[in-house]
Motif scaffolding. Structure first.
Motif, PDB file in Angstrom:
ATOM      1  N   TYR A 185     -19.607  -7.628  -9.308  1.00  0.00           N
ATOM      2  CA  TYR A 185     -20.056  -8.197 -10.578  1.00  0.00           C
ATOM      3  C   TYR A 185     -18.863  -8.761 -11.356  1.00  0.00           C
ATOM      4  CZ  TYR A 185     -21.798  -8.394 -15.396  1.00  0.00           C
ATOM      5  OH  TYR A 185     -22.121  -8.809 -16.670  1.00  0.00           O
ATOM      6  N   LEU A 186     -17.792  -7.980 -11.437  1.00  0.00           N
ATOM      7  CA  LEU A 186     -16.620  -8.405 -12.211  1.00  0.00           C
ATOM      8  C   LEU A 186     -15.906  -9.594 -11.580  1.00  0.00           C
ATOM      9  CD1 LEU A 186     -15.208  -4.870 -13.098  1.00  0.00           C
ATOM     10  CD2 LEU A 186     -16.196  -6.511 -14.707  1.00  0.00           C
ATOM     11  N   THR A 187     -15.848  -9.630 -10.247  1.00  0.00           N
ATOM     12  CA  THR A 187     -15.134 -10.732  -9.597  1.00  0.00           C
ATOM     13  C   THR A 187     -15.966 -12.007  -9.545  1.00  0.00           C
ATOM     14  OG1 THR A 187     -15.817  -9.827  -7.437  1.00  0.00           O
ATOM     15  CG2 THR A 187     -13.616  -9.252  -8.234  1.00  0.00           C
ATOM     16  N   LEU A 188     -17.248 -11.889  -9.259  1.00  0.00           N
ATOM     17  CA  LEU A 188     -18.082 -13.090  -9.189  1.00  0.00           C
ATOM     18  C   LEU A 188     -18.292 -13.728 -10.557  1.00  0.00           C
ATOM     19  CD1 LEU A 188     -20.687 -11.904  -6.534  1.00  0.00           C
ATOM     20  CD2 LEU A 188     -19.144 -13.859  -6.296  1.00  0.00           C
ATOM     21  N   THR A 189     -18.244 -12.921 -11.612  1.00  0.00           N
ATOM     22  CA  THR A 189     -18.403 -13.473 -12.961  1.00  0.00           C
ATOM     23  C   THR A 189     -17.065 -13.873 -13.582  1.00  0.00           C
ATOM     24  OG1 THR A 189     -18.348 -11.249 -13.948  1.00  0.00           O
ATOM     25  CG2 THR A 189     -20.505 -12.158 -13.384  1.00  0.00           C
ATOM     26  N   GLY A 190     -15.986 -13.767 -12.815  1.00  0.00           N
ATOM     27  CA  GLY A 190     -14.693 -14.271 -13.274  1.00  0.00           C
ATOM     28  C   GLY A 190     -13.899 -13.342 -14.159  1.00  0.00           C
ATOM     29  N   ARG A 191     -14.281 -12.072 -14.247  1.00  0.00           N
ATOM     30  CA  ARG A 191     -13.572 -11.148 -15.126  1.00  0.00           C
ATOM     31  C   ARG A 191     -12.381 -10.481 -14.432  1.00  0.00           C
ATOM     32  NH1 ARG A 191     -18.626  -8.252 -18.373  1.00  0.00           N
ATOM     33  NH2 ARG A 191     -19.985 -10.086 -18.369  1.00  0.00           N
ATOM     34  N   LYS A 192     -12.430 -10.372 -13.126  1.00  0.00           N
ATOM     35  CA  LYS A 192     -11.335  -9.823 -12.336  1.00  0.00           C
ATOM     36  C   LYS A 192     -11.083 -10.750 -11.150  1.00  0.00           C
ATOM     37  CE  LYS A 192     -10.685  -5.955 -14.699  1.00  0.00           C
ATOM     38  NZ  LYS A 192      -9.417  -5.656 -15.422  1.00  0.00           N
ATOM     39  N   SER A 193      -9.840 -10.722 -10.622  1.00  0.00           N
ATOM     40  CA  SER A 193      -9.526 -11.710  -9.594  1.00  0.00           C
ATOM     41  C   SER A 193      -8.740 -11.183  -8.398  1.00  0.00           C
ATOM     42  CB  SER A 193      -8.726 -12.861 -10.219  1.00  0.00           C
ATOM     43  OG  SER A 193      -7.479 -12.390 -10.682  1.00  0.00           O
ATOM     44  N   THR A 194      -8.122 -10.017  -8.501  1.00  0.00           N
ATOM     45  CA  THR A 194      -7.282  -9.538  -7.403  1.00  0.00           C
ATOM     46  C   THR A 194      -7.524  -8.052  -7.188  1.00  0.00           C
ATOM     47  OG1 THR A 194      -5.608 -11.155  -8.092  1.00  0.00           O
ATOM     48  CG2 THR A 194      -4.933  -9.493  -6.485  1.00  0.00           C
ATOM     49  N   VAL A 195      -8.085  -7.725  -6.027  1.00  0.00           N
ATOM     50  CA  VAL A 195      -8.532  -6.370  -5.750  1.00  0.00           C
ATOM     51  C   VAL A 195      -7.743  -5.796  -4.576  1.00  0.00           C
ATOM     52  CG1 VAL A 195     -10.505  -4.924  -5.092  1.00  0.00           C
ATOM     53  CG2 VAL A 195     -10.864  -6.977  -6.521  1.00  0.00           C
ATOM     54  N   ILE A 196      -7.187  -4.600  -4.749  1.00  0.00           N
ATOM     55  CA  ILE A 196      -6.603  -3.860  -3.633  1.00  0.00           C
ATOM     56  C   ILE A 196      -7.414  -2.586  -3.438  1.00  0.00           C
ATOM     57  CG2 ILE A 196      -4.600  -2.624  -2.736  1.00  0.00           C
ATOM     58  CD1 ILE A 196      -2.783  -4.480  -4.191  1.00  0.00           C
ATOM     59  N   LEU A 197      -7.857  -2.364  -2.207  1.00  0.00           N
ATOM     60  CA  LEU A 197      -8.564  -1.137  -1.867  1.00  0.00           C
ATOM     61  C   LEU A 197      -7.669  -0.307  -0.954  1.00  0.00           C
ATOM     62  CD1 LEU A 197     -12.285  -0.698  -0.900  1.00  0.00           C
ATOM     63  CD2 LEU A 197     -10.495   0.526   0.322  1.00  0.00           C
ATOM     64  N   ALA A 198      -7.368   0.901  -1.383  1.00  0.00           N
ATOM     65  CA  ALA A 198      -6.533   1.813  -0.597  1.00  0.00           C
ATOM     66  C   ALA A 198      -7.359   2.979  -0.104  1.00  0.00           C
ATOM     67  CB  ALA A 198      -5.363   2.322  -1.447  1.00  0.00           C
ATOM     68  N   SER A 199      -7.085   3.395   1.129  1.00  0.00           N
ATOM     69  CA  SER A 199      -7.743   4.564   1.693  1.00  0.00           C
ATOM     70  C   SER A 199      -6.726   5.353   2.500  1.00  0.00           C
ATOM     71  CB  SER A 199      -8.940   4.142   2.556  1.00  0.00           C
ATOM     72  OG  SER A 199      -9.761   5.253   2.862  1.00  0.00           O
ATOM     73  N   ALA A 200      -7.181   6.411   3.157  1.00  0.00           N
ATOM     74  CA  ALA A 200      -6.255   7.271   3.891  1.00  0.00           C
ATOM     75  C   ALA A 200      -5.542   6.513   5.006  1.00  0.00           C
ATOM     76  CB  ALA A 200      -7.003   8.474   4.458  1.00  0.00           C
ATOM     77  N   THR A 201      -6.238   5.558   5.628  1.00  0.00           N
ATOM     78  CA  THR A 201      -5.666   4.760   6.712  1.00  0.00           C
ATOM     79  C   THR A 201      -6.092   3.302   6.547  1.00  0.00           C
ATOM     80  OG1 THR A 201      -7.568   5.072   8.178  1.00  0.00           O
ATOM     81  CG2 THR A 201      -5.802   6.738   8.284  1.00  0.00           C
ATOM     82  N   GLU A 202      -5.405   2.405   7.254  1.00  0.00           N
ATOM     83  CA  GLU A 202      -5.808   1.003   7.232  1.00  0.00           C
ATOM     84  C   GLU A 202      -7.205   0.833   7.830  1.00  0.00           C
ATOM     85  OE1 GLU A 202      -3.099  -1.680   9.063  1.00  0.00           O
ATOM     86  OE2 GLU A 202      -1.894  -1.909   7.236  1.00  0.00           O
ATOM     87  N   LYS A 203      -7.506   1.602   8.871  1.00  0.00           N
ATOM     88  CA  LYS A 203      -8.829   1.517   9.492  1.00  0.00           C
ATOM     89  C   LYS A 203      -9.918   1.891   8.497  1.00  0.00           C
ATOM     90  CE  LYS A 203     -11.429   3.100  13.542  1.00  0.00           C
ATOM     91  NZ  LYS A 203     -11.382   3.938  14.777  1.00  0.00           N
ATOM     92  N   ALA A 204      -9.662   2.940   7.706  1.00  0.00           N
ATOM     93  CA  ALA A 204     -10.635   3.346   6.695  1.00  0.00           C
ATOM     94  C   ALA A 204     -10.762   2.279   5.615  1.00  0.00           C
ATOM     95  CB  ALA A 204     -10.234   4.678   6.077  1.00  0.00           C
ATOM     96  N   ALA A 205      -9.646   1.668   5.224  1.00  0.00           N
ATOM     97  CA  ALA A 205      -9.688   0.612   4.213  1.00  0.00           C
ATOM     98  C   ALA A 205     -10.503  -0.580   4.708  1.00  0.00           C
ATOM     99  CB  ALA A 205      -8.273   0.179   3.852  1.00  0.00           C
TER     100      ALA A 205
END
Length: 290
Positions: free
Chosen positions: A100-120
């Protein structure tokens, strides 16, 4: 191509096809009608989420989910920890809010972190699949997939929104979206049982969050932080994040009176059945944040 890669590709194509099939569109709508409806939906976020994600929003939203959505989307600078029991859709609700935030232009750069790259990569897959194959998103916001910038751990939409996936301990990939630093940091499935049994490993993991990932932000810009995870130990990253957060939302499968916190989805009989097949210790850790 190895068999494991063929299987992964087959699963990916099946996910995209399922999303495509579950998002029918009204092709008779004019651009003016689409624009009017889009503006209405954006003013009513819960309806927006139900409309664009019918595959995922199969049950009525619980009150605690609605409250979390409003906290997240209405506070540009915010630190939220969601310690919701398994089966309460913390990762899914987070995806709704972030898209919602990215498609409506309120946010633009997202990093998702998890325990491993595979999980991310696994956690980012529904974001990428919906941006690529959700017909309603495409009808209302245009084609999202960018040629040459569409990998499982790094993809950028045609509108310029960037998503990155990273495993704990690895250098955050592409910490900028052109001149824009990350304005959304998602941390999901970060704790593991093994990590929590080793104080040195746990400290190193938390140090990575504080010294490597969090400082990718721009102090002069607003940042949304969302941690998703259960409290699986007395000392774990979720507990530490909760102590720092603007809001730590702890919701169990049942409330203090012993009733389902999301009865539209998890009936008492279904909860009883699920819990009966595991030990009390496992029940408490996975469903009661204990």
């Amino acid at each position: 191509m190895k068999q494991i890669d063929r299987d992964a590709l087959k699963e990916w194509e099946a996910l995209k096809q399922s999303i495509y099939n579950d998002t029918p569109i009204d092709e008779t709508m004019s651009p003016a009608q689409i624009e009017k409806h889009r503006l209405y939906l954006e003013a009513h976020p819960i309806e927006w989420m139900k409309f664009f994600f019918p595959k995922y929003a199969k049950y009525p939203f619980a009150p605690f989910q609605k409250r979390a959505i409003h906290r997240i989307i209405n506070n540009p600078e915010w630190y939220e920890v969601l310690s919701w029991s398994r089966s309460l859709a913390k990762s899914t609700i987070t995806m709704f809010a972030v898209l919602y935030l990215t498609l409506t232009g309120r946010k633009s750069t997202v990093i998702l972190a998890s325990a491993t790259e595979k999980a991310a990569a696994r956690l980012l897959a529904p974001y990428r699949a919906n941006l690529e194959s959700n017909r309603r998103i495409i009808q209302y916001y245009g084609e999202q997939m960018s040629v040459g910038e569409w990998a499982e751990l790094e993809f950028r939409t045609r509108q310029g929104v960037a998503f990155y996936g990273v495993g704990a301990g690895n250098a955050p990939r592409g910490a900028r979206n052109e001149a824009i630093r990350p304005d959304v940091l998602l941390v999901d499935d970060f704790d593991t049982d093994e990590d929590c049994r080793n104080p040195d490993v746990l400290n190193n993991k938390w140090d990575w969050w504080e010294h490597a990932l969090y400082p990718t932000r721009d102090p002069s810009g607003s940042l949304l932080v969302i941690f998703c995870g259960n409290i699986i130990a007395e000392d774990c990253c979720i507990v530490r994040a909760g102590a720092m957060a603007d809001h730590h939302d702890i919701v169990n499968i049942r409330d203090a009176e012993g009733r389902s916190t999301w009865p539209e989805k998890n009936t008492e009989e279904l909860i009883d059945r699920a819990l009966s097949k595991i030990s009390t210790q496992a029940q408490q850790a996975e469903y009661f944040n204990n």
